[in-house]
Design an enzyme around this catalytic site. Sequence first.
Site, short mmCIF file in Angstrom:
data_model
loop_
_atom_site.label_atom_id
_atom_site.label_comp_id
_atom_site.label_asym_id
_atom_site.label_seq_id
_atom_site.Cartn_x
_atom_site.Cartn_y
_atom_site.Cartn_z
N HIS A 1 0.83 -1.21 0.00
CA HIS A 1 0.00 0.00 0.00
C HIS A 1 0.86 1.26 0.00
O HIS A 1 1.61 1.50 0.94
CB HIS A 1 -0.92 0.01 1.22
CG HIS A 1 -2.03 1.00 1.13
ND1 HIS A 1 -3.25 0.72 0.56
CD2 HIS A 1 -2.10 2.30 1.51
CE1 HIS A 1 -4.03 1.77 0.61
NE2 HIS A 1 -3.35 2.76 1.18
N ASP B 1 0.36 5.52 -1.13
CA ASP B 1 -0.61 6.54 -1.53
C ASP B 1 -0.02 7.68 -2.35
O ASP B 1 -0.57 8.78 -2.38
CB ASP B 1 -1.29 7.12 -0.29
CG ASP B 1 -2.44 6.26 0.21
OD1 ASP B 1 -3.43 6.13 -0.53
OD2 ASP B 1 -2.35 5.73 1.33
N GLU C 1 -8.86 1.47 -2.65
CA GLU C 1 -8.98 1.54 -1.19
C GLU C 1 -10.35 2.07 -0.79
O GLU C 1 -10.54 3.27 -0.64
CB GLU C 1 -7.88 2.41 -0.60
CG GLU C 1 -7.86 2.38 0.93
CD GLU C 1 -6.79 3.24 1.54
OE1 GLU C 1 -6.51 3.05 2.74
OE2 GLU C 1 -6.23 4.10 0.84
N HIS D 1 -13.28 1.87 3.52
CA HIS D 1 -12.28 2.75 4.11
C HIS D 1 -12.81 3.09 5.50
O HIS D 1 -13.22 2.18 6.23
CB HIS D 1 -12.01 3.99 3.23
CG HIS D 1 -10.78 4.72 3.66
ND1 HIS D 1 -10.82 5.94 4.30
CD2 HIS D 1 -9.47 4.38 3.58
CE1 HIS D 1 -9.60 6.33 4.58
NE2 HIS D 1 -8.74 5.41 4.16
N HIS E 1 -9.16 -2.01 7.33
CA HIS E 1 -10.24 -1.02 7.50
C HIS E 1 -11.61 -1.61 7.83
O HIS E 1 -12.56 -0.84 7.98
CB HIS E 1 -10.39 -0.13 6.27
CG HIS E 1 -9.33 0.93 6.13
ND1 HIS E 1 -9.38 2.13 6.81
CD2 HIS E 1 -8.19 0.97 5.39
CE1 HIS E 1 -8.31 2.86 6.48
NE2 HIS E 1 -7.57 2.18 5.63
N HIS F 1 -2.43 -3.14 4.65
CA HIS F 1 -1.66 -2.21 5.49
C HIS F 1 -2.26 -2.17 6.90
O HIS F 1 -2.92 -1.23 7.28
CB HIS F 1 -1.57 -0.81 4.86
CG HIS F 1 -2.88 -0.15 4.55
ND1 HIS F 1 -3.86 -0.72 3.78
CD2 HIS F 1 -3.36 1.08 4.88
CE1 HIS F 1 -4.89 0.11 3.67
NE2 HIS F 1 -4.61 1.21 4.34
N ASP G 1 2.24 2.04 3.84
CA ASP G 1 1.28 3.15 3.87
C ASP G 1 1.97 4.50 3.65
O ASP G 1 1.47 5.54 4.07
CB ASP G 1 0.49 3.17 5.19
CG ASP G 1 -0.91 3.77 5.03
OD1 ASP G 1 -1.26 4.18 3.91
OD2 ASP G 1 -1.64 3.84 6.03
#
Length: 385
Positions: A10, A12, A113, A140, A186, A207, A276
């Site tokens: 993961h 971003d 995600e 999420h 999540h 993650h 992450d």
Amino acid sequence: MSETPLIDGHNDLPWQLLKQFNNELSKVDLNTLQNTHTNIPKIKEGRLGAQFWSAYVPCETQYKDAVRQTLEQIDVIQRICQKYPETFMFATSSKDIMDAFNMNKTASLIGVEGGHSVDSSLGTLRTMYQLGVRYLTLTHSCNTPWADNWLVDTGSEPSEHNGLSPFGKQLIVEMNRLGMLIDLAHVTVAVMNQVLDMSRAPVIFSHSSAYSICPHKRNVPDDVLKRVNQTRGIVMVNFYNDYVTCSKTAKLSDVADHFDHIKKVAGAGIIGFGGDYDGVTRVPEGLEDVSKVPNLVAELLRRKWTDEEVKAALGNNLLRVLREVEKVRDSLNGASPDDVPIPYEEVKNPCRTSYFFPSSGAVHSHSALGLLLTLALQALITLTV
């Protein structure tokens, strides 16, 4: 790391490209970008073999323009690979990862995600798979019309589905059929266990870290870690300080403690890296950006992890999971796509039209019947292959 690709679950960076540059790649050079955890020199120094790039859009887009915004994040990931072909190779399979590794490139896969990104549509899920998406994080930090998110376990939000709704279970079956990784980062513990009960393929936590080390509800409790081992899945450890030490500060050794704990509880065969980076504001001392990940590998070796255990965590575990997901997909080759929609009453809102939706009672009964028939067909196919 020269023999096994480092695979991270993961990152971003695409979200940073949206926030900082409106996805206008002409305005940024990933060779010189400095205000992110991730750029091309850092990737090369960190020896990153494969990356699941996150196609993330906020929960505020749910019931509005989540699908469009997610497609734009998928697009920017594809365009990164096109702009920097000497560094990145777009990848959709376990074979692609190894091909990229052998060419000294970073295999670039896509993870979406948040289930809000598919707008409760199996057709949208399938379309995203065709565009290269290889995992979906079921939620999420918001409930979808078919799954509860981790905040429910904190008591700050009410449960709406006691885990998964009937449509949520349809979606799990369809992800198995497609060969899409199911990501349980999540979600609530109830969703974790329901998916582990019913998924034909191994799951991932892209993650998340160990709850026993840091009791944050985004982390994975020991009983679930054991079930992930039993079902041959993977937990890719998050580097966010708040999930590592449950405080604002952390050190590299604290992250290694999560690796040690998961190994002790459920074995080295379920561990991976899920940093992450560029999605969090605080990372541990010693893991300041993607270039520093080899320091964590060195720490595991210092703690007497064997070469085979380190290789498993680096990438072999994820490769195994992905290959098993692909194998389940191939075994279900005779199963038809699920075309039963979510009941309109479960998604009704001012931004959604109701064309072609049958009455709610018919949908509920057809949906449940369709799910049962699909599960039965999967079982029959498995018996005959």
